[in-house]
Design a protein around this motif. Structure first.
Motif, mmCIF file in Angstrom:
data_model
loop_
_atom_site.group_PDB
_atom_site.id
_atom_site.type_symbol
_atom_site.label_atom_id
_atom_site.label_comp_id
_atom_site.label_asym_id
_atom_site.label_seq_id
_atom_site.Cartn_x
_atom_site.Cartn_y
_atom_site.Cartn_z
ATOM 1 N N GLU A 132 -9.675 5.410 0.011
ATOM 2 C CA GLU A 132 -9.313 6.753 -0.444
ATOM 3 C C GLU A 132 -9.536 6.925 -1.949
ATOM 4 O O GLU A 132 -9.452 8.030 -2.465
ATOM 5 N N ALA A 171 0.143 4.116 -2.582
ATOM 6 C CA ALA A 171 -0.019 5.528 -2.233
ATOM 7 C C ALA A 171 0.926 6.401 -3.056
ATOM 8 O O ALA A 171 0.553 7.481 -3.530
ATOM 9 N N TYR A 205 -6.692 2.235 3.052
ATOM 10 C CA TYR A 205 -6.005 2.967 1.991
ATOM 11 C C TYR A 205 -6.808 2.938 0.698
ATOM 12 O O TYR A 205 -6.872 3.937 -0.026
ATOM 13 N N VAL A 261 0.822 -1.216 0.000
ATOM 14 C CA VAL A 261 0.000 0.000 0.000
ATOM 15 C C VAL A 261 0.856 1.266 0.000
ATOM 16 O O VAL A 261 0.407 2.316 -0.468
#
Length: 296
Positions: free
Chosen positions: A240, A192, A237, A188
């Motif tokens: 988002e 990101a 995550y 992740v």
């Protein structure tokens, strides 16, 4: 350009010695070597104290897992002015020209990964892409791109076995998430990063794992537990991405189905079936009650 290398170690002194030696052979210079010692009990602390290196920083802490170690190390590097941070575990060894070849790609990407091979020279699957709707990581062209002459491939996940990331991207996505302990934190983190740069995997920079491809099963019961438990953190995550509630529901359905299928694989093929089965069951239960940190 200030480059900080961050190595996280726990009870693998013999491997750590090889990592430090490999870093000492790099053909490109780095500013600081930051070793995060997660309370190793195998003499690591004594050996680190014996090293005479002007650029060595040792950070001792409780065992917070790989995630906690990289969180501490990246935070230290960032707060001390690193322009780039090179992360690696204590059991992967970069070739002498690894950093030199990584640096050739900094105008293309701010999150660069070397390719990795096992100790018996088997390619570690790394041409990976995350489909967030289902949390499905797949490698549709694994190594075919490189065998067909490509020098790099785009990815949207990360791996802390060699991730090279810029200060700018870290300023956007923060530090690695210590809540994971181990398992999924690097995936992740790379995901990101993909919102601020184009993560790539390059063919010219290579690292060698200590682990052989012949080791079976490929993961321990502990690692399987954290992989299973950490799904809800990964989901945080992925939410988002402006998910709908339906996307989240489907992802949890896929998670349960995947856990059941892995349990069947364990029962059919794995040794220590009870230990692995308990790891999956506990991981699912602890996922739904949202446990974090060291809970195995």
């Amino acid at each position: 350009m200030k480059i900080f290398v961050v190595v996280v170690t726990y009870n693998r002194l013999n491997c750590l010695k090889k990592v430090v030696a490999a870093l000492g052979r790099q053909t490109s210079r780095f500013e600081q070597l930051v070793i995060v010692n997660n309370s190793s009990a195998d003499g690591t602390d004594i050996w680190l104290k014996s090293l005479v290196m002007d650029n060595l920083i040792v950070l001792n802490q409780a065992n917070l897992g790989g995630a906690g170690g990289f969180s501490t190390g990246v935070k230290y590097a960032y707060e001390n002015g690193a322009d780039w941070i090179w992360m690696m575990d204590d059991d992967v060894y970069p070739n002498a020209d690894c950093l030199e070849n990584i640096l050739k790609w900094t105008s293309i990407s701010e999150c660069i990964h070397p390719i990795r091979f096992t100790s018996d020279n088997k390619y570690v699957e790394s041409e990976s892409y995350l489909y967030p709707k289902l949390y499905h990581v797949y490698s549709p062209t694994n190594y075919k791109s490189f065998s067909n002459g490509k020098s790099f491939v785009p990815i949207n996940v990360g791996c802390f076995e060699g991730m090279f990331i810029s200060r700018r991207v870290v300023s956007k996505i923060g530090f690695p998430d210590s809540r994971f302990f181990i398992g999924g934190d690097d995936v992740v983190y790379g995901y990101a990063a993909s919102f601020y740069t184009n993560p790539i995997l390059i063919a010219s920079a290579k690292m060698i794992r200590e682990r052989s491809s012949e080791v079976y099963p490929p993961i321990s019961p502990m690692y399987l537990y954290y992989q299973t438990r950490n799904f809800y953190l990964i989901n945080e995550y992925l939410v988002e991405c402006n998910d709908s509630n339906f996307d989240i529901f489907i992802r949890y359905v896929v998670y349960i189905c995947r856990s059941v299928l892995f349990l069947l694989r364990v029962l059919l093929k794995y040794p220590n079936k009870i230990k692995f089965s308990v790891s999956i069951f506990r991981g699912v239960c602890d996922c739904f009650v949202k446990k974090v940190g060291s809970t195995y």
